[in-house]
Design a protein around this motif. Structure first.
Motif, short mmCIF file in Angstrom:
data_model
loop_
_atom_site.label_atom_id
_atom_site.label_comp_id
_atom_site.label_asym_id
_atom_site.label_seq_id
_atom_site.Cartn_x
_atom_site.Cartn_y
_atom_site.Cartn_z
N VAL A 292 1.27 -0.96 -0.58
CA VAL A 292 0.13 0.05 -0.33
C VAL A 292 0.63 0.97 0.07
CG1 VAL A 292 -1.54 1.35 1.32
CG2 VAL A 292 -2.07 -1.47 1.47
N HIS A 293 0.78 2.18 -0.87
CA HIS A 293 1.20 3.45 -0.94
C HIS A 293 0.82 4.48 -1.58
CE1 HIS A 293 1.26 1.88 -5.01
NE2 HIS A 293 1.44 2.26 -5.17
N TYR A 294 1.20 5.70 -0.86
CA TYR A 294 0.61 6.59 -1.82
C TYR A 294 0.16 6.52 -3.40
CZ TYR A 294 -0.65 12.18 -2.24
OH TYR A 294 -1.91 12.63 -2.60
N PRO A 295 -0.91 6.80 -4.27
CA PRO A 295 -1.10 6.20 -6.12
C PRO A 295 0.69 7.21 -6.24
CG PRO A 295 -3.32 7.13 -4.62
CD PRO A 295 -2.01 7.61 -3.36
N PRO A 299 -5.69 9.64 -9.04
CA PRO A 299 -5.95 10.63 -8.66
C PRO A 299 -5.75 9.78 -6.54
CG PRO A 299 -7.50 10.97 -9.33
CD PRO A 299 -7.09 9.44 -10.37
N ALA A 300 -5.71 10.69 -5.85
CA ALA A 300 -5.05 9.98 -4.25
C ALA A 300 -7.01 10.31 -3.53
CB ALA A 300 -4.32 10.87 -3.22
N ASN A 301 -7.89 11.45 -4.10
CA ASN A 301 -9.06 11.24 -4.24
C ASN A 301 -9.92 9.92 -4.51
OD1 ASN A 301 -8.78 13.00 -6.23
ND2 ASN A 301 -10.15 14.46 -5.91
N PRO A 303 -10.56 6.19 -3.30
CA PRO A 303 -9.85 5.08 -2.93
C PRO A 303 -9.91 4.73 -3.70
CG PRO A 303 -12.57 6.85 -1.84
CD PRO A 303 -11.20 7.41 -3.39
N ARG A 304 -10.86 4.04 -4.98
CA ARG A 304 -11.17 2.75 -5.29
C ARG A 304 -9.93 2.57 -6.39
NH1 ARG A 304 -17.97 1.19 -6.44
NH2 ARG A 304 -18.34 1.07 -4.40
N LEU A 305 -9.50 3.57 -7.15
CA LEU A 305 -8.56 3.93 -8.25
C LEU A 305 -7.48 3.68 -7.53
CD1 LEU A 305 -9.42 6.27 -10.45
CD2 LEU A 305 -10.07 3.59 -11.06
N ALA A 306 -7.24 4.15 -6.05
CA ALA A 306 -6.05 3.91 -5.21
C ALA A 306 -6.05 2.13 -4.87
CB ALA A 306 -5.93 4.42 -4.32
N GLN A 307 -6.53 1.82 -4.85
CA GLN A 307 -7.30 0.06 -4.23
C GLN A 307 -6.90 -0.79 -5.15
OE1 GLN A 307 -10.58 -1.32 -2.72
NE2 GLN A 307 -9.70 -2.67 -1.41
N ALA A 399 10.01 13.30 -10.97
CA ALA A 399 9.87 14.28 -12.10
C ALA A 399 7.76 13.05 -11.06
CB ALA A 399 9.18 13.43 -13.08
N ALA A 400 8.07 11.33 -11.38
CA ALA A 400 7.02 10.43 -10.95
C ALA A 400 6.56 10.89 -9.83
CB ALA A 400 7.19 9.40 -11.13
N MET A 401 7.73 11.79 -8.74
CA MET A 401 7.63 11.63 -7.42
C MET A 401 6.04 12.22 -6.85
SD MET A 401 8.29 10.80 -4.08
CE MET A 401 9.65 9.29 -5.24
N PRO A 402 5.12 11.60 -6.13
CA PRO A 402 4.11 12.31 -5.13
C PRO A 402 4.52 13.39 -4.52
CG PRO A 402 3.72 10.00 -4.53
CD PRO A 402 5.46 10.44 -5.58
N ARG A 403 3.27 14.59 -4.58
CA ARG A 403 4.04 15.84 -3.97
C ARG A 403 3.04 15.88 -3.21
NH1 ARG A 403 6.36 16.01 -8.40
NH2 ARG A 403 8.53 16.63 -8.50
N PRO A 404 2.66 15.15 -2.08
CA PRO A 404 0.50 14.97 -1.48
C PRO A 404 0.96 16.52 -0.31
CG PRO A 404 2.66 13.30 -0.14
CD PRO A 404 2.92 14.31 -2.11
#
Length: 548
Positions: A292-295, A299-301, A303-307, A399-404
Motif C-alpha cells: 500500500v502506497h501513496y498513489p 488521483p489520491a482522492n 479511493p477505489r482506483l488507489a486500492q 518527476a513521478a514522485m508525488p508531492r502530497p
C-alpha cells in the motif's frame, strides 16, 4: 558478484535524497503530532542519561536515546515530532538503499526499493515511529553483515543487529539468540569462526546483565505483553459480543484472571479464536498492506482506483517472488532463511496480540527486500548501464514522485490573487496549542483518554491515563487532583474509561467542578478544565442537567 558502479551508486544516492525532499516538502506545515507511545519516548529523552539507562528494557528505551539529541535541539515535543518524522524517513530510505545495493550491486533496484518505502503507508501516513527506528538499526547491521562472507560471521552480525533492535522492539530480540545459535552451529567444524557467535552471545549476555532483557520486565507494574494482549484482545471480543469497554471484554472472557497463563486456562477457546483471527489478518496484512502506497498513477482522492493500484502492486510483487523462487533460493537462500528467523518474532507478536503496523513493519520491509532481489533477477544486467540512461531514469523517478504535502497557495501569475486554498485540520496540534494558551499554573495533572497527549503538552503537565484509573472516577478526580480531562473519543461512553460517572460529567461538568472548553476548529475534542483554573470570561458550559 559484480562490482558496484560507483557513478550509478552516487546518482542513486542523490536520487533518494532528492525524492525525500520532494515527497516531504511542506510536511511540517500540515503535520499533526503523533499520539500513542511517541510522546512517552520524547519525555524519556529529556531524562538524564543515568535515569534513562535504568528504564525497563521491555518498553524499548533505545528509541529514547535516538530522540535525545532531537529533544535537546528542538525542545518542544511538537517540533521534536516533526524533526523525527523527517529524520527517520531520510535515514530508513538511505539505509534501505545501501542494503539493497550491497545485496544486488544494482543501483537502479536499490533506488526502487528505497522509493517504494518512501511513498509507502509505513512511512506516511503516520503511526508510531519506534518501529521505523528499530528497522533502521536492523538495516544498518544487515548492511554491514552483507559485506562479510556468508556463514557464521554474517549470521553473527545479523544476530547483534537484531539484539540491539530488540531494545526498541522487543519482538526482534528472540531472533538474536536464534541467529547466534545458528552461527555457532555453522561454525562447529571451523574453530576460528566460533569466535564470532561466541562474542555476540557474550555481548547479548552482558547487555542482559547490565540493563535487562527486553522480553522480560525489570521494572514495577504489569508486564508489557499482558497490557498489550488485554487491550487488543478486547478489540476482537468487542466485535463478537458488543462489549462497551476493554474491562468488560476481559472479565467477560477470563473472569478475574490476572496473567496470560491464567487467561489461557480460564478460556482457551477465546484465546484460540483470537489467535486464529489474528493469523488470517496477519497473512492478509503481509500479502496486501505491504504494497500500500501513496498513489502514483491515479488521483489520491479516488479511493477505489488507489486500492486497485495497490492490489496491482501486490500482484506484481508477489508474482515476481513466485516466478523467481528457484533463482532466489540458489542465490539468496541463506539470506531469505535469515529473514524468516528475524520475521518470526514480529509475526508471532502480531498473531498473539494484533496485526498492526508497529509489529509487522520489519517483516513487511524484509518481504519488500525479497521482491527487490527478485526484480534484480528479472531485469537485464545492462539496464541503465550508460550514465545518460541512468540520469534520465533518475529524472523520471523525481518527476513521478508525488508531492502530497505541498499546499497549492501560489498565485497563477505574479501579482495575481491566490488560485486555491487547502484547509488543513490538525486536531492534536491545535488542541495542544489551545491548552498551552490557557497558561494553567503548573503542575497540571491531565487525565487523557488518548495515549500520549499529556506528554505532548511538555513541561509542567503530568499525564494520567484513563485506562489506569483504579477507583471510581469521581473519587479518582478528587484524590489525584485532576486539573484537565482531554478526550478524542466520539460519543459519551468511552471504551477506555468504563465508568458511568464519565457520561454524567459530560452532561453537567459544572456539577463535577469542571468547565467545558471548545477548541477552535476541533469539534471532536472534549476538553474539561477544573473550574478554579479558568477565568469566568473564558468559560463556556452547556445547559446543565442533573448529575446524579
Amino acid at each position: 558478484m559484480p562490482a558496484v558502479d560507483r557513478r550509478a551508486a552516487v546518482l542513486g544516492l542523490l536520487t533518494v535524497l532528492a525524492a525525500n525532499a520532494l515527497f516531504l516538502a511542506g510536511l511540517p506545515t500540515i503535520l499533526d503530532a503523533l499520539l500513542s507511545m511517541d510522546p512517552f519516548y520524547m519525555r524519556l529523552a529529556a531524562l538524564p542519561a543515568a535515569d534513562l539507562a535504568r528504564q525497563d528494557p521491555t518498553w524499548g528505551p533505545l528509541y529514547a536515546w535516538w530522540l535525545k539529541p532531537l529533544r535537546a535541539a528542538f525542545g518542544d515535543p511538537l517540533a521534536v515530532n516533526a524533526a523525527n518524522v523527517v529524520a527517520l524517513s531520510l535515514a530508513v530510505t538511505l539505509a534501505l538503499y545501501a542494503y539493497v545495493l550491497v545485496l544486488t550491486r544494482r543501483a537502479a533496484v536499490a533506488v526502487g526499493a528505497a522509493l517504494a518505502y518512501l511513498i509507502s503507508d509505513f512511512n506516511l501516513p503516520l503511526e508510531g515511529k519506534m518501529s521505523a527506528f528499530a528497522l533502521l538499526v536492523l538495516l544498518v547491521g544487515l548492511t554491514v553483515a552483507a559485506r562479510l562472507p556468508s556463514g557464521p560471521r554474517r549470521l553473527s552480525l545479523a544476530a547483534a543487529a537484531s539484539g540491539l533492535a530488540g531494545y526498541a522492539r522487543p519482538e526482534l530480540y528472540p531472533a538474536a539468540l536464534a541467529l547466534a545459535a545458528w552461527a555457532l552451529w555453522q561454525a562447529r567444524a571451523a574453530p576460528r569462526e566460533r569466535a564470532w557467535p561466541l562474542t555476540v552471545l557474550l555481548l547479548i549476555g552482558g547487555a542482559a546483565a547490565a540493563v535487562g532483557m527486553p522480553v522480560y520486565g525489570s521494572g514495577g507494574g504489569e508486564p508489557r505483553l499482558l497490557i498489550a494482549f488485554r487491550e487488543h484482545f478486547a478489540w476482537n471480543w468487542a466485535r463478537w459480543h458488543d462489549a462497551v469497554d476493554y474491562r468488560t471484554a476481559w472479565h467477560g472472557a477470563f473472569g478475574p484472571a490476572g496473567s496470560l497463563h491464567a487467561a489461557l486456562l480460564a478460556n482457551p477457546a477465546a484465546v484460540l479464536l483470537h489467535v486464529a483471527i489474528n493469523a488470517v489478518r496477519t497473512v492478509w496484512f503481509l500479502a496486501a498492506t505491504t504494497f500500500v502506497h501513496y498513489p502514483l498513477l491515479v488521483p489520491a482522492n479516488a479511493p477505489r482506483l488507489a486500492q486497485a493500484e495497490n492490489l496491482a502492486a501486490a500482484a506484481l510483487g508477489l508474482g515476481l517472488l513466485a516466478t523467481t523462487r528457484r533463482a532466489l533460493r540458489l542465490r539468496h537462500g541463506r539470506t531469505l532463511a535469515m529473514y524468516a528467523v528475524i520475521a518470526a518474532g514480529p509475526i508471532a507478536a502480531a498473531v498473539a496480540i494484533y496485526p498492526v503496523a508497529h509489529y509487522l513493519l520489519v517483516p513487511a520491509v524484509l518481504l519488500g527486500v525479497a521482491v527487490a532481489l527478485a526484480a534484480a533477477e528479472r531485469l537485464p544486467a545492462g539496464l541503465l548501464a550508460s550514465p545518460r540512461a541512468g540520469l534520465l531514469a533518475a529524472l523520471l523517478c523525481l518527476a513521478a514522485m508525488p508531492r502530497p504535502f505541498v499546499l497549492p497557495l501560489a498565485p497563477a501569475r505574479p501579482g495575481a490573487s491566490v488560485v486555491g486554498r487547502v484547509t488543513v485540520t490538525r486536531p492534536v496540534h491545535d488542541t495542544v496549542a489551545f491548552i498551552r494558551g490557557l497558561r494553567l499554573t503548573p503542575p497540571v495533572r491531565v487525565l487523557t483518554l488518548t495515549d500520549g497527549l499529556g506528554d505532548l503538552l511538555g513541561d509542567g503537565f503530568q499525564e494520567l491515563k484513563a485506562w489506569q484509573v483504579d477507583r471510581p472516577l469521581a473519587r479518582y478526580l478528587d484524590e489525584r487532583g485532576i486539573d484537565l480531562i482531554v478526550s478524542f473519543e466520539p460519543g459519551k461512553h468511552s471504551f477506555m474509561l468504563p465508568d458511568q460517572y464519565w457520561p454524567k460529567l459530560q452532561e453537567d461538568p459544572a456539577a463535577a467542578g469542571f468547565v467545558r472548553l471548545t477548541v477552535p476548529n476541533v469539534p471532536e475534542v472534549s476538553l474539561y478544565v477544573r473550574s478554579t483554573l479558568v477565568p469566568p470570561a473564558a468559560r463556556s458550559t452547556p445547559a446543565a442537567s442533573p448529575l446524579g
